[in-house]
Enzyme design. Structure first.
Site, PDB file in Angstrom:
ATOM      1  N   LYS A 239     -15.318  -0.677   5.015  1.00 38.56           N
ATOM      2  CA  LYS A 239     -15.176   0.054   6.281  1.00 38.56           C
ATOM      3  C   LYS A 239     -14.486   1.404   6.049  1.00 38.56           C
ATOM      4  O   LYS A 239     -14.950   2.425   6.547  1.00 38.56           O
ATOM      5  CB  LYS A 239     -14.360  -0.811   7.260  1.00 38.56           C
ATOM      6  CG  LYS A 239     -14.146  -0.195   8.625  1.00 38.56           C
ATOM      7  CD  LYS A 239     -13.869  -1.257   9.667  1.00 38.56           C
ATOM      8  CE  LYS A 239     -12.447  -1.795   9.643  1.00 38.56           C
ATOM      9  NZ  LYS A 239     -11.427  -0.840  10.143  1.00 38.56           N
TER      10      LYS A 239
ATOM     11  N   ARG B 254     -15.115   7.471   5.740  1.00 29.98           N
ATOM     12  CA  ARG B 254     -14.883   8.739   5.044  1.00 29.98           C
ATOM     13  C   ARG B 254     -16.207   9.352   4.600  1.00 29.98           C
ATOM     14  O   ARG B 254     -16.390  10.576   4.671  1.00 29.98           O
ATOM     15  CB  ARG B 254     -13.940   8.511   3.863  1.00 29.98           C
ATOM     16  CG  ARG B 254     -12.488   8.254   4.352  1.00 29.98           C
ATOM     17  CD  ARG B 254     -11.667   7.534   3.327  1.00 29.98           C
ATOM     18  NE  ARG B 254     -10.262   7.422   3.697  1.00 29.98           N
ATOM     19  CZ  ARG B 254      -9.760   6.496   4.537  1.00 29.98           C
ATOM     20  NH1 ARG B 254     -10.555   5.615   5.118  1.00 29.98           N
ATOM     21  NH2 ARG B 254      -8.460   6.453   4.793  1.00 29.98           N
TER      22      ARG B 254
ATOM     23  N   GLY C 293      -9.140   2.615  14.919  1.00 31.68           N
ATOM     24  CA  GLY C 293      -7.950   3.405  14.608  1.00 31.68           C
ATOM     25  C   GLY C 293      -8.234   4.438  13.529  1.00 31.68           C
ATOM     26  O   GLY C 293      -7.726   5.560  13.570  1.00 31.68           O
TER      27      GLY C 293
ATOM     28  N   ARG D 130      -2.374   1.855  20.913  1.00 35.26           N
ATOM     29  CA  ARG D 130      -1.856   2.070  19.547  1.00 35.26           C
ATOM     30  C   ARG D 130      -1.185   3.429  19.399  1.00 35.26           C
ATOM     31  O   ARG D 130      -1.607   4.408  20.024  1.00 35.26           O
ATOM     32  CB  ARG D 130      -2.999   1.887  18.528  1.00 35.26           C
ATOM     33  CG  ARG D 130      -3.548   0.469  18.575  1.00 35.26           C
ATOM     34  CD  ARG D 130      -4.590   0.226  17.544  1.00 35.26           C
ATOM     35  NE  ARG D 130      -4.041   0.283  16.191  1.00 35.26           N
ATOM     36  CZ  ARG D 130      -4.791   0.185  15.105  1.00 35.26           C
ATOM     37  NH1 ARG D 130      -6.108   0.049  15.209  1.00 35.26           N
ATOM     38  NH2 ARG D 130      -4.235   0.234  13.917  1.00 35.26           N
TER      39      ARG D 130
ATOM     40  N   ASP E  96      -4.076  -5.388   5.645  1.00 34.30           N
ATOM     41  CA  ASP E  96      -5.133  -5.956   6.496  1.00 34.30           C
ATOM     42  C   ASP E  96      -5.451  -7.408   6.134  1.00 34.30           C
ATOM     43  O   ASP E  96      -6.147  -8.099   6.890  1.00 34.30           O
ATOM     44  CB  ASP E  96      -6.413  -5.118   6.385  1.00 34.30           C
ATOM     45  CG  ASP E  96      -6.261  -3.754   7.048  1.00 34.30           C
ATOM     46  OD1 ASP E  96      -5.309  -3.560   7.826  1.00 34.30           O
ATOM     47  OD2 ASP E  96      -7.111  -2.872   6.784  1.00 34.30           O
TER      48      ASP E  96
ATOM     49  N   LYS F   2      -1.279  -2.896  14.695  1.00 38.09           N
ATOM     50  CA  LYS F   2      -2.691  -2.943  14.317  1.00 38.09           C
ATOM     51  C   LYS F   2      -3.517  -3.211  15.584  1.00 38.09           C
ATOM     52  O   LYS F   2      -3.030  -3.040  16.685  1.00 38.09           O
ATOM     53  CB  LYS F   2      -2.908  -4.007  13.242  1.00 38.09           C
ATOM     54  CG  LYS F   2      -2.227  -3.677  11.924  1.00 38.09           C
ATOM     55  CD  LYS F   2      -2.828  -2.445  11.283  1.00 38.09           C
ATOM     56  CE  LYS F   2      -2.092  -2.022  10.033  1.00 38.09           C
ATOM     57  NZ  LYS F   2      -2.559  -0.729   9.531  1.00 38.09           N
TER      58      LYS F   2
ATOM     59  N   ARG G 288      -0.233  -8.210  15.030  1.00 40.39           N
ATOM     60  CA  ARG G 288      -0.752  -9.288  14.167  1.00 40.39           C
ATOM     61  C   ARG G 288       0.314 -10.287  13.727  1.00 40.39           C
ATOM     62  O   ARG G 288      -0.035 -11.329  13.164  1.00 40.39           O
ATOM     63  CB  ARG G 288      -1.496  -8.695  12.963  1.00 40.39           C
ATOM     64  CG  ARG G 288      -2.841  -8.123  13.355  1.00 40.39           C
ATOM     65  CD  ARG G 288      -3.647  -7.640  12.172  1.00 40.39           C
ATOM     66  NE  ARG G 288      -4.973  -7.211  12.609  1.00 40.39           N
ATOM     67  CZ  ARG G 288      -5.769  -6.397  11.927  1.00 40.39           C
ATOM     68  NH1 ARG G 288      -5.386  -5.940  10.748  1.00 40.39           N
ATOM     69  NH2 ARG G 288      -6.958  -6.064  12.400  1.00 40.39           N
TER      70      ARG G 288
HETATM   71  C1  S3P Z   1      -7.162   2.344   7.002  1.00 38.39           C
HETATM   72  C2  S3P Z   1      -5.809   2.365   6.830  1.00 38.39           C
HETATM   73  C3  S3P Z   1      -4.925   1.261   7.233  1.00 38.39           C
HETATM   74  C4  S3P Z   1      -5.704  -0.012   7.533  1.00 38.39           C
HETATM   75  C5  S3P Z   1      -6.920   0.261   8.362  1.00 38.39           C
HETATM   76  C6  S3P Z   1      -7.856   1.208   7.614  1.00 38.39           C
HETATM   77  C7  S3P Z   1      -7.947   3.503   6.525  1.00 38.39           C
HETATM   78  O1  S3P Z   1      -4.210   1.643   8.400  1.00 38.39           O
HETATM   79  O2  S3P Z   1      -4.881  -0.951   8.180  1.00 38.39           O
HETATM   80  O3  S3P Z   1      -7.617  -0.936   8.623  1.00 38.39           O
HETATM   81  O4  S3P Z   1      -9.180   3.381   6.374  1.00 38.39           O
HETATM   82  O5  S3P Z   1      -7.345   4.560   6.274  1.00 38.39           O
HETATM   83  P1  S3P Z   1      -2.818   2.470   8.318  1.00 38.39           P
HETATM   84  O6  S3P Z   1      -3.124   3.789   7.759  1.00 38.39           O
HETATM   85  O7  S3P Z   1      -2.339   2.554   9.734  1.00 38.39           O
HETATM   86  O8  S3P Z   1      -1.913   1.663   7.448  1.00 38.39           O
END
Ligand code: S3P
Length: 432
Positions: free
Chosen positions: A20, A25, A92, A120, A313, A340, A344
């Site tokens: 993911k 990206r 997020g 969030r 995660d 999150k 969680r």
């Molecule tokens: C992610 C960063 C993490 C992760 C999220 C994906 C990313 O979050 O928990 O599922 O792709 O940059 P945080 O940057 O808030 O730690």
């Protein structure tokens, strides 16, 4: 029909859902490059679709075809203002990284998300982006979505992030590409480094020194063809499942093993799990392998400190393994779990408590007292609480006891659209 229910062991080989974080990206960097880029084997989960839709709304031709995303972009200078609010759904990563990108572009954007995303915290990216000159406003002074961004005219800064967060680091690095001067971001522990690894692949130079990343503004993205590996966060559910269901042996093919993400392998191995990494190779700058996992008795785990960002995660899935491990497992330094998709710590423990597991809640973690002979109660309904990783973790218990049901499993489409189908396939012992 016989009343005797056998726990079906898991056997066979699967390719888990694609990564993911890397897919997000790849969509973003391809959309910022003028020309055609092809992303092979992307994750087409709801979160990644949110990222695709954002760029479509800004005039990028993003086509989802069989197992690929084809992007034809006019490049940064050809992007246009979206006519409507950008809805990032549950994502997020889309929100935080797009806040960085939108801050750098001379466009006005309004963004929002679903009921979970709107709770969030956004100040962790909005505050430093404002320091760079971004004009961002939002609910509660900019702490929460919906938010508006009037981008452009940024100045590079040096920023020490108080949290180890790849989303914060990436947002600032991406904004820094559009800013004057150099942007330097450091973090207390190293978080996942896909942004730093992938930017040079797309033609943007970055400097990484320990926990610090710097980027010089004014660089341009180049179109590229990228292949996305399997997501270790999705593999985690199968690593735990095969470890706890007696008689299981599963091969997970083509899984990304970027060292900033492999805490789950280290912890499971410390717990006594039988894990073999085969066929290790590098694909588009990311280390990849096939993982063979065989059922084995587990011991309690201790998770704390710099390990936490390497498996943040995967903690809900690891909590399932802890229930069947001998002794008391402890998770500390993991306050980030509270912000999150759901809190969680609360949602993981709610499901464990519903099964009668002995747990303790801490401000920054929890403890689980496990038992290798734990007999799960039958006829219990667990809940995803609308959070994909909580749903998939809870579902693992249904492999070991009949009549354990998980409400709200539809949310798994965020990161693993065919999750239950893959588990059923392994229960039948079949290969893909
Ligand atoms: C992610 C960063 C993490 C992760 C999220 C994906 C990313 O979050 O928990 O599922 O792709 O940059 P945080 O940057 O808030 O730690």
């Amino acid at each position: 029909m016989s009343d005797i229910w056998r726990k079906p062991m898991l056997k066979g080989t699967i390719a888990v859902a694609s990564d993911k974080s890397i897919t997000h990206r790849a969509i973003m960097f391809s959309s910022l490059a003028q020309g055609q880029s092809i992303i092979s084997n992307p994750l087409m989960g709801d979160d990644n679709i949110s990222t695709c839709k954002a760029f479509q709304a800004m005039g990028v031709d993003v086509q989802l075809v069989h197992n690929a995303i084809i992007i034809n972009s006019p490049g940064v200078d050809g992007l246009r203002e979206a006519e409507d609010v950008l809805d990032f759904g549950n994502s997020g990563t889309t929100t935080r990284l797009m806040l960085g990108i939108l801050s750098g572009l001379p466009l006005f954007s309004v963004i929002t998300g679903d009921q979970y995303l709107r709770k969030r915290p956004m100040m962790r990216v909005i505050d430093p982006l404002r320091q760079m000159g971004a004009r961002i406003d939002g609910r509660d002074g900019g702490r929460l979505l919906p938010a508006s961004v009037r981008g452009g005219d940024l100045q590079g800064i040096t920023y020490h992030s108080p949290v180890a967060s790849a989303q914060v680091k990436s947002a600032l690095v991406l904004a820094g590409i559009f800013a004057r001067g150099t942007t330097v971001v450091s973090e207390p522990e190293i978080s996942r480094d896909h942004t730093e690894r992938m930017l040079p692949f797309y033609g943007v130079g970055v400097k990484v020194e320990g926990k610090t990343v710097s980027v010089t503004g004014g660089q341009r993205f180049e179109p590229r063809n990228m292949e996305v590996p399997g997501d270790i966060s999705s593999a985690a559910f199968f690593l735990v499942a095969a470890s706890v269901v007696p008689g299981s042996q599963v091969t997970l093919s083509n899984v990304g093993i970027n060292p900033t993400r492999t805490g789950v392998l280290d912890i499971l191995q410390q717990m006594g799990a039988d894990i073999r990494l085969e066929n290790q190779r590098l694909v588009c700058g990311e280390p990849v392998c096939d993982i063979v996992i065989t059922h084995a008795p587990l011991e309690a785990a201790h998770i704390f400190g710099e390990m936490v960002p390497r498996l943040i995660d995967e903690i809900p899935a690891l909590a399932v393994a802890m229930c069947f491990a001998r002794g008391k497992s402890i998770v500390k330094d993991a306050k980030e779990l509270r912000v999150k998709e759901t809190d969680r710590i609360v949602t993981t423990l709610a499901n464990l408590k519903a099964l009668g597991v002995e747990v303790e809640e801490y401000e920054d973690g929890f403890a689980v007292t496990g038992n290798p002979d734990f007999q799960l109660p039958s006829g219990v309904t667990l809940d995803s609480y609308g959070d994909h990783r909580i749903g998939m973790s809870a579902y693992l218990f249904s492999l070991l006891q009949r009549n354990i049901i998980v409400d709200g499993m539809e949310c798994v489409s965020v990161s693993f659209p065919n999750f239950q189908k893959f588990l059923a396939q392994l229960q039948r012992g079949g290969d893909q």
